[in-house]
Write an enzyme that holds these catalytic residues in place. Structure first.
Site, short mmCIF file in Angstrom:
data_model
loop_
_atom_site.label_atom_id
_atom_site.label_comp_id
_atom_site.label_asym_id
_atom_site.label_seq_id
_atom_site.Cartn_x
_atom_site.Cartn_y
_atom_site.Cartn_z
N GLY A 5 0.82 -1.21 0.00
CA GLY A 5 0.00 0.00 0.00
C GLY A 5 0.85 1.26 0.00
N GLN A 6 0.18 2.41 0.04
CA GLN A 6 0.87 3.70 -0.07
C GLN A 6 1.96 3.85 1.00
OE1 GLN A 6 -1.21 7.13 1.28
NE2 GLN A 6 0.00 8.59 0.11
N TYR A 61 -15.14 4.08 7.84
CA TYR A 61 -13.70 4.03 8.11
C TYR A 61 -13.40 4.60 9.50
CZ TYR A 61 -8.73 5.21 7.27
OH TYR A 61 -7.37 5.33 7.34
N1 SER Z 1 -6.06 9.58 4.17
C1 SER Z 1 -7.14 8.81 4.69
C2 SER Z 1 -8.32 8.89 3.84
O1 SER Z 1 -8.47 9.89 3.17
C3 SER Z 1 -7.50 9.27 6.06
O2 SER Z 1 -6.82 8.51 7.01
O3 SER Z 1 -9.12 8.01 3.83
#
Ligand code: SER
Length: 320
Positions: A12-13, A143
């Protein structure tokens, strides 16, 4: 004893860059990268790699035993935008992977765990400016819900079972070597690529949406610093607030124009605007600065200079 580190979600990033940095610090063979899919050449040639499903505790344990792993960095997760599209899948991935790793630590198969939290733990009723470490959370995204729950699981496993789990509430992370996917703050990465390739960018957030952000180098530095800090200095077992800068799309665009004067930005806010609106604008990270001496290096101007220089170099190398 020297550390042997397993990274779950290494493709991942954040995983890609963290893996490379840890390999430099601890030695290539002491960092075992893993993901649900095979890594790229850079990842595979620089050290050990295993394909693992981060929710499968038995496979993680087999790899822990195979390499005598002492620490796990769990970076596999679904980000904010993708989680809204697949709420139950996101909940399952984000929670099952965390509980699998926390239980492995509780059973003493590993000594230390890193798990990333996010500014997404905060919600629309949170104070928007200088958001304190301890304040109203009440997230309105799937999330965010998974990150709040995860933070309290970490704290619970620490309090009840003595698990040494550490966490940072990352702001938007901006990188040019690796690309993010499925996040609300991704615009601040895409904008640089489009500025170089097309000299224009259509932004999915409105021009005045201010969000907390950080350059990848700082994020990787902070993560390793937190993990290496003496245990007696770690006072927080949910997630540390952390920040380096906050800006709006209009501000990043005008910084880019200093390097690419013909650059143009237009705005077409979509569903991601609502997610951004629920998050803080600026973060108070005094506790991280006090407990483990956190300091950021990059601000908007130095980061922009660095990214544009590197992307221009990539572009000119690719046409040679
Ligand atoms: N960078 C993430 C997102 O935009 C936030 O933790 O989902």
């Amino acid at each position: 004893m020297s550390e042997k580190i397993l990274i779950l979600g290494a493709c991942g990033q954040i995983g890609q860059e963290l893996t490379q940095k840890l390999r430099v610090i601890y030695g290539n063979n002491n960092i075992i990268a893993s993901d649900i899919r095979e890594g790229d050449e850079n990842m595979l040639l620089s050290g050990p790699f295993e394909v693992i499903d981060a929710t499968d505790k038995a496979s993680i344990l087999a790899i822990i035993k195979k390499y005598n792993i002492t620490q796990v960095y769990l970076l596999a997760a679904m980000l904010s935008v993708t989680s809204e599209q697949q709420p139950l899948k996101a909940w399952d991935l984000n929670m099952s992977s965390l509980l699998a790793v926390l239980n492995l630590a509780k059973e003493k198969h590993i000594k230390q765990v890193y798990w990333p939290s996010s500014i997404a733990v905060f919600g629309p009723t949170t104070p928007k400016n200088n958001t304190p470490q301890n304040t109203i959370m009440a997230p309105t995204t799937v999330y965010g819900i998974s990150k709040v729950a995860g933070e309290y699981w970490c704290n619970y496993y620490h309090e009840k079972f003595g698990v040494d789990v550490r966490s940072i509430r990352y702001p938007g992370i901006i990188s040019w070597k690796s690309k993010p996917g499925g996040g609300t703050t991704d615009y601040a990465v895409d904008i640089y690529f489009d500025a170089i390739q097309k000299k224009s960018y259509q932004c999915f957030l409105s021009k005045d949406t201010r969000l907390p952000m950080m350059y990848m180098e700082d994020a990787v530095e902070a993560t390793i610093q937190l993990m290496e800090t003496d245990i007696k200095n770690i006072k927080n077992r949910t997630g540390y607030n952390l920040t380096a800068m906050s800006f709006t799309p209009e501000e990043i665009a005008s910084e880019i124009k200093k390097h690419i004067p013909e650059f143009k930005i237009s705005y077409q806010p979509d569903a991601r605007q609502q997610i951004a609106n629920s998050w803080p604008e600026t973060i108070d990270d005094a506790e991280a600065r006090k407990d483990w001496n956190w300091k950021h290096t990059y601000d908007l101007s130095t980061m922009t200079e660095e990214i544009i220089k590197n992307l221009k170099k990539l572009e000119s190398d690719s046409v040679k």
